[in-house]
Enzyme design. Sequence first.
Site, PDB file in Angstrom:
ATOM      1  N   CYS A  96      -6.443 -13.380  16.364  1.00 45.95           N
ATOM      2  CA  CYS A  96      -5.348 -13.782  15.474  1.00 45.95           C
ATOM      3  C   CYS A  96      -4.245 -14.481  16.268  1.00 45.95           C
ATOM      4  O   CYS A  96      -3.751 -13.942  17.263  1.00 45.95           O
ATOM      5  CB  CYS A  96      -4.774 -12.564  14.759  1.00 45.95           C
ATOM      6  SG  CYS A  96      -3.356 -12.958  13.701  1.00 45.95           S
ATOM      7  N   CYS A 104       3.508 -10.415  14.944  1.00 44.73           N
ATOM      8  CA  CYS A 104       3.194  -9.595  13.774  1.00 44.73           C
ATOM      9  C   CYS A 104       2.872  -8.164  14.181  1.00 44.73           C
ATOM     10  O   CYS A 104       2.156  -7.932  15.157  1.00 44.73           O
ATOM     11  CB  CYS A 104       2.009 -10.207  13.034  1.00 44.73           C
ATOM     12  SG  CYS A 104       1.404  -9.207  11.671  1.00 44.73           S
ATOM     13  N   CYS A 107      -1.350  -5.454  13.106  1.00 41.46           N
ATOM     14  CA  CYS A 107      -2.534  -5.027  13.852  1.00 41.46           C
ATOM     15  C   CYS A 107      -2.126  -4.486  15.221  1.00 41.46           C
ATOM     16  O   CYS A 107      -1.211  -5.019  15.860  1.00 41.46           O
ATOM     17  CB  CYS A 107      -3.511  -6.178  14.043  1.00 41.46           C
ATOM     18  SG  CYS A 107      -4.301  -6.737  12.508  1.00 41.46           S
ATOM     19  N   CYS A 192      -3.602 -14.514   7.048  1.00 47.26           N
ATOM     20  CA  CYS A 192      -3.835 -13.209   7.673  1.00 47.26           C
ATOM     21  C   CYS A 192      -5.334 -12.993   7.782  1.00 47.26           C
ATOM     22  O   CYS A 192      -6.053 -12.978   6.778  1.00 47.26           O
ATOM     23  CB  CYS A 192      -3.200 -12.103   6.831  1.00 47.26           C
ATOM     24  SG  CYS A 192      -3.560 -10.440   7.450  1.00 47.26           S
ATOM     25  N   GLN A 286      -7.865   3.017  -2.287  1.00 51.92           N
ATOM     26  CA  GLN A 286      -8.157   2.711  -0.893  1.00 51.92           C
ATOM     27  C   GLN A 286      -8.167   1.201  -0.664  1.00 51.92           C
ATOM     28  O   GLN A 286      -8.679   0.432  -1.477  1.00 51.92           O
ATOM     29  CB  GLN A 286      -9.507   3.310  -0.498  1.00 51.92           C
ATOM     30  CG  GLN A 286      -9.510   4.828  -0.436  1.00 51.92           C
ATOM     31  CD  GLN A 286      -8.760   5.369   0.775  1.00 51.92           C
ATOM     32  OE1 GLN A 286      -8.515   4.655   1.739  1.00 51.92           O
ATOM     33  NE2 GLN A 286      -8.404   6.643   0.716  1.00 51.92           N
ATOM     34  N   TYR A 315      -3.690  15.962  -5.148  1.00 50.50           N
ATOM     35  CA  TYR A 315      -3.210  14.618  -4.825  1.00 50.50           C
ATOM     36  C   TYR A 315      -4.265  13.631  -5.337  1.00 50.50           C
ATOM     37  O   TYR A 315      -4.737  12.754  -4.617  1.00 50.50           O
ATOM     38  CB  TYR A 315      -2.987  14.446  -3.319  1.00 50.50           C
ATOM     39  CG  TYR A 315      -2.295  15.609  -2.644  1.00 50.50           C
ATOM     40  CD1 TYR A 315      -0.913  15.699  -2.590  1.00 50.50           C
ATOM     41  CD2 TYR A 315      -3.041  16.644  -2.067  1.00 50.50           C
ATOM     42  CE1 TYR A 315      -0.281  16.780  -1.972  1.00 50.50           C
ATOM     43  CE2 TYR A 315      -2.418  17.723  -1.451  1.00 50.50           C
ATOM     44  CZ  TYR A 315      -1.049  17.779  -1.405  1.00 50.50           C
ATOM     45  OH  TYR A 315      -0.433  18.856  -0.792  1.00 50.50           O
ATOM     46  N   GLU A 339      -1.504  15.491  -9.603  1.00 49.60           N
ATOM     47  CA  GLU A 339      -0.970  14.249  -9.026  1.00 49.60           C
ATOM     48  C   GLU A 339       0.496  14.125  -9.420  1.00 49.60           C
ATOM     49  O   GLU A 339       0.867  14.412 -10.567  1.00 49.60           O
ATOM     50  CB  GLU A 339      -1.771  13.055  -9.533  1.00 49.60           C
ATOM     51  CG  GLU A 339      -1.146  11.699  -9.323  1.00 49.60           C
ATOM     52  CD  GLU A 339      -0.929  11.349  -7.858  1.00 49.60           C
ATOM     53  OE1 GLU A 339       0.119  10.730  -7.552  1.00 49.60           O
ATOM     54  OE2 GLU A 339      -1.785  11.695  -7.022  1.00 49.60           O
ATOM     55  N   ASP A 383      -6.497  15.265  -0.738  1.00 48.41           N
ATOM     56  CA  ASP A 383      -6.306  13.967  -0.086  1.00 48.41           C
ATOM     57  C   ASP A 383      -4.802  13.702  -0.062  1.00 48.41           C
ATOM     58  O   ASP A 383      -4.292  12.865  -0.797  1.00 48.41           O
ATOM     59  CB  ASP A 383      -7.052  12.889  -0.878  1.00 48.41           C
ATOM     60  CG  ASP A 383      -6.994  11.521  -0.214  1.00 48.41           C
ATOM     61  OD1 ASP A 383      -6.469  11.421   0.915  1.00 48.41           O
ATOM     62  OD2 ASP A 383      -7.466  10.549  -0.834  1.00 48.41           O
ATOM     63  N   CYS A 410      -5.654  10.572   6.387  1.00 47.91           N
ATOM     64  CA  CYS A 410      -5.424   9.262   7.008  1.00 47.91           C
ATOM     65  C   CYS A 410      -4.579   9.391   8.269  1.00 47.91           C
ATOM     66  O   CYS A 410      -4.281   8.382   8.905  1.00 47.91           O
ATOM     67  CB  CYS A 410      -4.759   8.308   6.023  1.00 47.91           C
ATOM     68  SG  CYS A 410      -3.153   8.877   5.417  1.00 47.91           S
TER      69      CYS A 410
END
Length: 457
Positions: A96, A104, A107, A192, A286, A315, A339, A383, A410
């Site tokens: 990139c 940026c 990443c 991007c 996702q 969740y 939720e 989650d 995550c």
Amino acid sequence: MQAEPKKTQAGNARAGAAEEAVSLVGREYEVEVGPVAHGGHCIARTDEGQVLFVRHALPGEKVVARVTEGEEGARFLRADAVTVLDPSKDRVEAPCPYAGPGRCGGCDWQHAKPGAQRRLKGEVIAEQLKRLAGLTPEEAGWDGTVMPAEGDKLPAGEVPAWRTRVQYAVDADGNAGLRRHRSHEVEPIEHCMIAAPGVSELGIEERDWSGMASIEAIAASGSQDRQVILAPKPGARLPIVELDKPVSVMRIGEKDGGVHRVHGRPFVRERADGRTYRVGSGGFWQVHPKAAETLMLAVMQGLTPRKGETALDLYCGVGLFAGALADRVGEKGAVLGIESGKRAVEDARHNLAAFDRVRIEQGKVESVLPRTGITEVDLIVLDPPRAGAGKATVRHLAGLGARRIAYVACDPAALARDLGYFRDGGYRVRTLRAFDLFPMTHHVECVAILEPITKGS
């Protein structure tokens, strides 16, 4: 002479300390780069022993690191590797053009081979498990690998275009771009590389967005639905949105912060487990096109639901796992989803309306779950957001006697911390799987399957 009040003395002391602190921003150090750390950087030390968190470096390299944040006496400094003196065999030229020091911030690992990125993520997971949960990979039932998503195993120098939701910032000239690392400054871009084709084909970067603070572009992977969500600056009028593909337009309300329909559908349609899910504006789905199916399969394979069982989906978002559970527990089973997001609850109820055995409740898990009166359950899926579930919620879940629990995470630090709480509550990790669903970034997704600790286990 009257003594100065203690509060004033303390204030003067703080002011003096602030005046004495010497900024080290811009200072350069030649350092040997140590292990990877959670957050997309590696650890090094200055000659004085001060810790450096170095981005754009790889373990084992010798680099010149330039300080970007920090001062003398701070616990650590943040820095960028601006010159690589002795490169790692895992280093590649960043594909990139917007990657690199001061550019940026989207990443973290453009400069690492794809296989090396996954190894680095695996090292972070292992370190967090050991430090926060006291678990080795073997004790967590994990083989130490981080699996790429289907289609993402590409040669060095190639980048998977996976990001189906991209949040663009807008600079003072109306150019769309991405934020620089830990900064509000905008890096204008023409393209991007990790944006999914459905996002790139909209041509967001080619338009003038004067008056806008940000634009979120969404390209559903389960349909041809495209959507942009505009956040105007105070007092600004919405532009006429003419993009390269048909698109629904939403706006962020200046007063209420809510998402409001301008034209088109107020949702996109996604697919997983053979079912279509409606995802309203601002709702969670996702980001990687293969992620929902990948995680759903990992959870179901780990839980092995049986006909007639009861399950919790905590969740639950728009109902991905609740729907998969409802299919598998059958008509005599029951699923409760919880939720906090009002729109997500509306979507979940719509998505799962065909299942009489599914109930969706709105509110925070820690508030709603105790009110349900549920004292036992067969299966649990959770989650949680990046911060994790937390001690009180884990303690409550551990008391419900589930034969298996699936924890989707995550953030490996929050996962490891909560696994420690589950151990205290009588649960051990049966298996752990890790998936590279955020290539080029430091983020990684894990699925841990837990079961009750039995004597001798």
